[in-house]
Design a protein around this motif. Structure first.
Motif, PDB file in Angstrom:
ATOM      1  N   GLN A 188       9.090  15.724 -21.340  1.00 10.76           N
ATOM      2  CA  GLN A 188       7.654  16.035 -21.389  1.00 10.76           C
ATOM      3  C   GLN A 188       7.070  15.508 -22.703  1.00 10.76           C
ATOM      4  O   GLN A 188       7.631  15.717 -23.769  1.00 10.76           O
ATOM      5  N   PHE A 216      17.022  23.814 -21.531  1.00  4.71           N
ATOM      6  CA  PHE A 216      17.145  23.620 -20.091  1.00  4.71           C
ATOM      7  C   PHE A 216      18.539  24.031 -19.611  1.00  4.71           C
ATOM      8  O   PHE A 216      18.678  24.818 -18.674  1.00  4.71           O
ATOM      9  N   THR A 220      15.368  17.001 -12.232  1.00  3.32           N
ATOM     10  CA  THR A 220      14.659  18.129 -12.829  1.00  3.32           C
ATOM     11  C   THR A 220      14.873  18.154 -14.341  1.00  3.32           C
ATOM     12  O   THR A 220      13.933  18.385 -15.107  1.00  3.32           O
ATOM     13  N   ARG A 239      15.049  20.576 -26.156  1.00 10.28           N
ATOM     14  CA  ARG A 239      14.641  20.856 -24.777  1.00 10.28           C
ATOM     15  C   ARG A 239      15.859  20.825 -23.842  1.00 10.28           C
ATOM     16  O   ARG A 239      15.950  21.626 -22.912  1.00 10.28           O
ATOM     17  N   ASP A 281      12.763  15.368 -15.946  1.00 13.78           N
ATOM     18  CA  ASP A 281      11.345  15.755 -15.973  1.00 13.78           C
ATOM     19  C   ASP A 281      11.079  16.812 -17.040  1.00 13.78           C
ATOM     20  O   ASP A 281      10.050  16.789 -17.718  1.00 13.78           O
ATOM     21  N   SER A 282      12.011  17.737 -17.185  1.00 16.28           N
ATOM     22  CA  SER A 282      11.835  18.839 -18.126  1.00 16.28           C
ATOM     23  C   SER A 282      11.945  18.388 -19.588  1.00 16.28           C
ATOM     24  O   SER A 282      11.104  18.728 -20.413  1.00 16.28           O
TER      25      SER A 282
END
Length: 168
Positions: free
Chosen positions: A133, A158, A126, A154, A129-130
């Motif tokens: 981007q 997160f 996760t 990011r 993927d986050s």
């Protein structure tokens, strides 16, 4: 037999095998291995492997399953070629970022760890993927971006949303 082979045979993570070895007090040796691309790999005797197999035959408790999927470690961002390709980076989970960096240095000798965040193994996919981007995926966990600072930001965002891990 190598820990890599044991993990493959039983469909477990290597860190799970290492935890079992430590709990059982099994002595290990390090040797260069083709399975580890010429790096040092951990080996145990065939008789000690029988002990490990017995552990896999025991009924698994819920806490064992949770520990395997949520083991403590760090999520890292490693810049692979700071001078020649500054936007190429690798992200992932490691229980020891120093060991992970040492593994990368064989193929990317100028690699540097840009940052790490406390992480559970369960969060890795996760998180990847986050935080990636808009990045170009070059390999499973290797990406290229025009703005590495944005990737770090990011990651900060997160992990600020994730629960605090015990021992923090």
């Amino acid at each position: 037999i190598s820990v890599i082979e044991i993990a493959r045979i039983h469909g477990k993570h290597r860190q799970t095998i290492h935890r079992i070895l430590k709990r059982l007090g099994v002595e290990t040796t390090k040797m260069q291995s083709s399975e580890a691309r010429g790096q040092l790999a951990t080996y145990i005797s065939k008789s000690d492997y029988e002990l490990i197999k017995d552990e896999f035959n025991k009924p698994e408790t819920t806490s064992d399953k949770n520990n395997e999927n949520s083991g403590p470690g760090v999520f890292y961002v490693i810049q692979l070629e700071p001078d020649h390709d500054p936007g190429r980076f690798k992200v992932g989970f490691a229980t020891s970022v120093q060991d992970r960096l040492r593994q990368h240095k064989t193929s990317a000798p100028y690699s540097v760890v840009l940052n790490t965040w406390p992480c559970k193994l369960l969060w890795e996919k996760t998180a990847i993927d986050s935080v990636t981007q808009g990045c170009e995926q070059l390999h499973t966990e290797v990406f290229r971006t025009d703005n590495l600072n944005q990737v770090i930001e990011r990651c900060n965002q997160f992990f600020s949303l994730m629960p605090e891990l015990e021992g923090e």
